[in-house]
Scaffold this active site. Structure first.
Site, PDB file in Angstrom:
ATOM      1  N   TYR A  18       0.821  -1.221   0.000  1.00  0.00           N
ATOM      2  CA  TYR A  18       0.000   0.000   0.000  1.00  0.00           C
ATOM      3  C   TYR A  18       0.854   1.270   0.000  1.00  0.00           C
ATOM      4  CZ  TYR A  18      -4.059  -2.878   0.355  1.00  0.00           C
ATOM      5  OH  TYR A  18      -5.036  -3.793   0.055  1.00  0.00           O
ATOM      6  N   VAL A  19       1.960   1.243   0.735  1.00  0.00           N
ATOM      7  CA  VAL A  19       2.806   2.438   0.783  1.00  0.00           C
ATOM      8  C   VAL A  19       3.772   2.457  -0.404  1.00  0.00           C
ATOM      9  CG1 VAL A  19       4.645   3.587   2.085  1.00  0.00           C
ATOM     10  CG2 VAL A  19       2.618   2.745   3.278  1.00  0.00           C
ATOM     11  N   LYS A  43       3.261  -9.159  -7.613  1.00  0.00           N
ATOM     12  CA  LYS A  43       3.215  -7.688  -7.525  1.00  0.00           C
ATOM     13  C   LYS A  43       4.177  -7.060  -8.538  1.00  0.00           C
ATOM     14  CE  LYS A  43       1.504  -7.160  -2.857  1.00  0.00           C
ATOM     15  NZ  LYS A  43       1.695  -6.796  -1.476  1.00  0.00           N
ATOM     16  N   HIS A 219      -4.668   9.641  16.712  1.00  0.00           N
ATOM     17  CA  HIS A 219      -5.848   9.349  15.863  1.00  0.00           C
ATOM     18  C   HIS A 219      -6.722   8.287  16.526  1.00  0.00           C
ATOM     19  CE1 HIS A 219      -3.117  10.616  12.265  1.00  0.00           C
ATOM     20  NE2 HIS A 219      -3.501  11.634  12.998  1.00  0.00           N
ATOM     21  N   ASN A 227     -16.267   7.738  19.841  1.00  0.00           N
ATOM     22  CA  ASN A 227     -17.202   6.612  19.950  1.00  0.00           C
ATOM     23  C   ASN A 227     -17.774   6.498  21.359  1.00  0.00           C
ATOM     24  OD1 ASN A 227     -17.027   5.946  17.282  1.00  0.00           O
ATOM     25  ND2 ASN A 227     -15.393   4.455  17.559  1.00  0.00           N
ATOM     26  N   GLY A 267      -5.803  19.756  36.191  1.00  0.00           N
ATOM     27  CA  GLY A 267      -6.347  20.026  37.524  1.00  0.00           C
ATOM     28  C   GLY A 267      -7.402  21.102  37.432  1.00  0.00           C
ATOM     29  N   CYS A 270     -12.628  22.181  37.321  1.00  0.00           N
ATOM     30  CA  CYS A 270     -13.548  21.609  36.321  1.00  0.00           C
ATOM     31  C   CYS A 270     -13.127  20.238  35.781  1.00  0.00           C
ATOM     32  CB  CYS A 270     -13.714  22.581  35.160  1.00  0.00           C
ATOM     33  SG  CYS A 270     -14.517  24.101  35.673  1.00  0.00           S
ATOM     34  N   ARG A 333      -8.172  24.544  43.828  1.00  0.00           N
ATOM     35  CA  ARG A 333      -8.984  23.332  43.683  1.00  0.00           C
ATOM     36  C   ARG A 333      -8.406  22.464  42.568  1.00  0.00           C
ATOM     37  NH1 ARG A 333     -14.628  25.973  42.711  1.00  0.00           N
ATOM     38  NH2 ARG A 333     -13.251  27.381  41.602  1.00  0.00           N
TER      39      ARG A 333
END
Ligand SMILES: NC(=O)c1ccc[n+]([C@@H]2O[C@H](COP(=O)([O-])OP(=O)(O)OC[C@H]3O[C@@H](n4cnc5c(N)ncnc54)[C@H](O)[C@@H]3O)[C@@H](O)[C@H]2O)c1
Length: 444
Positions: A18-19, A43, A219, A227, A267, A270, A333
């Site tokens: 493929y490459v 090939k 990725h 997902n 940290g 939130c 916090r």
């Protein structure tokens, strides 16, 4: 190396999957003479008859045209391919072994064949590894396979970022181009003008090798994250497409370099709270979210690694420079440095803290409660300046810095006449790196 050729180089491409087959066709399109080499006769025959050996949109046409013009051909004979080229590009597979470990055997075989052929040819040759390999692999292969031909071979690592399905377009216009050098020998790059993009990043081979893995891991993280949000959303009858589309609209914090710099554990009031709430909610729904579940554990590991780094220095006095969870705020916090200080006190260290944004008299409400519950003697730990902390300590101090709270040169001067101090930078205060002799970065 000889002076760069003004003509397009002759390039042998090892591995026509493929490459490799896309590489061969696209380099021929750029004007190079390309000879592909593969152990698969099928090939090789395909390429020699102007057909693509793998399925990829547009490749049949491109290979057909380049074969017709004589710019590309293929062989199973490695020696022949090397003898008729100045550059070899290695694109053979690097699959997983049953254990999950990387199988480098195909690359090793090809490297050995190229080394033998170069020795026979007895002429300078450039070897470019494009197969995805773990950091250290290119250097290791250069040291072993090419040990008898070091004077003739220059080796590079040039990761491939193309995607199947849009491989031709990605090759012609890559999203990222990075070129790894074994040495500082940039001069030999003149040979690469047909290969490298204008905006190619130059780095060490190990950096380029890790970059390829970092990209693919990123990725994979993005897909798994999206997902998990999708599964959560479906359980709640929420449109995940709408949520994720809106998330991607934010190019300042979300789709941007922000939050992508190695350094401080996350940290604040939130992130830890909201990640915990979301994973709790997923558990209640019976939705598995292993990526989200791993975030708090990963953050904890990062803090533990900092603690280990501090303890490794064996200094009994620790100065924390920057206590709040990030620069420009006094919010304690979820502060990782507050946790670090508490843990060090428990382990019997003398801890001092300097943070110009945090003053005891202004600390009220939840902020004061957090500080005092983690550090009961909180007010006594705070110092007015780094100078004050160091002057009260005759021994050696390990200084953990999370934000530039004072002038870098002033900081360096304070340390100048002292022995045994050590600075651990958690958030890349770039100025310090060159100024302080005993400097260590948490991730660099
Ligand atoms: N497929 C992708 O989209 C992609 C993208 C970027 C990087 N990569 C990396 O590029 C490398 C190649 O991937 P691929 O998908 O093209 O693999 P592939 O399996 O499609 O092709 C590998 C080719 O190497 C040949 N080969 C094996 N031993 C050989 C030898 N001794 N001499 C000559 N040829 C030999 C095989 O016959 C095969 O044709 C891998 O390291 C992969 O991780 C792949």
């Amino acid at each position: 190396m000889p002076p760069p050729s003004m003509q397009a180089p002759r390039i042998s491409v090892f591995g026509l999957g493929y490459v490799g087959s896309v590489t061969a066709a696209c380099l021929a399109e750029r004007g190079c003479r390309v000879i592909g080499c593969d152990v698969s006769e099928a090939k090789v025959e395909k390429i020699n008859s102007g057909k693509a050996p793998i399925g990829e949109p547009g490749l049949d046409d491109l290979l057909g045209a380049q074969r017709l013009s004589g710019a590309v051909e293929a062989t199973t004979d490695a020696r022949d391919a090397v003898s008729r080229s100045e550059i070899s590009i290695i694109c053979v597979g690097t699959p997983s072994l049953p254990s999950g470990a990387l199988d480098l055997s195909y690359v090793e075989t090809v490297a050995g064949e190229i080394a033998e052929a170069v020795q026979e040819k007895n002429a300078p040759h450039v070897v470019i590894f494009r197969s995805t390999m773990l950091p250290g692999s290119t250097r290791g292969l250069y040291e072993t396979a090419f040990s008898d031909v070091h004077s003739l071979v220059t080796a590079f690592f040039y990761p491939e970022f193309l995607r199947q399905g849009s491989a031709l377009e990605d090759f012609r216009n890559p999203s990222l181009s990075a070129f790894g050098h074994l040495t500082d020998e940039e001069s030999s790059e003149a040979w690469m003008e047909f290969l490298l993009e204008e905006n190619t990043e130059r780095m060490s081979v190990e950096e380029a090798e890790l970059l390829k893995y970092a990209c693919n891991a990123f990725h994979a993280t993005k897909v798994a994250f999206a997902n998990e949000i999708g599964r959560l959303a479906k359980g709640l009858d929420i449109d995940s497409k709408k949520v994720m589309t809106a998330l991607c609209e934010d190019h300042r914090l979300n789709i941007s370099p922000y939050y992508l710099r190695p350094g401080t554990p996350f940290g604040g009031s939130c992130l830890p709270k909201d990640v915990n709430a979301l994973t709790q909610s997923a558990r209640r729904q019976g939705v598995a979210v292993p990526v989200l579940d791993s975030l708090i554990a990963s953050n904890r590991k990062h803090l533990e690694s900092l603690l280990e780094r501090v303890e490794a220095r064996r200094n009994r006095t620790i100065l924390i420079v920057g206590l709040a969870f990030k620069a420009g705020t006094d919010d304690l916090r979820g502060s990782a440095m507050l946790d670090l200080s508490a843990e060090l006190l428990l382990r019997g260290y003398t801890v001092r803290i300097f943070d110009p944004d945090v003053s005891p008299e202004k600390l009220i409400g939840a902020n004061r409660h957090v500080a005092e519950s983690r550090l009961p003697s909180f007010d006594t730990l705070l110092v007015e300046s780094v100078g004050e902390a160091l002057s009260s300590d005759a021994g050696s101090t390990t200084i953990v810095v999370t934000k530039p709270c004072l002038d870098g040169s002033e900081f360096a001067q304070l340390l100048e006449s002292r022995d045994g101090d050590h600075v651990i930078d958690v958030n890349y205060w770039s100025e310090l790196e060159g100024l302080v002799p005993s400097y260590e970065g948490i991730c660099w």
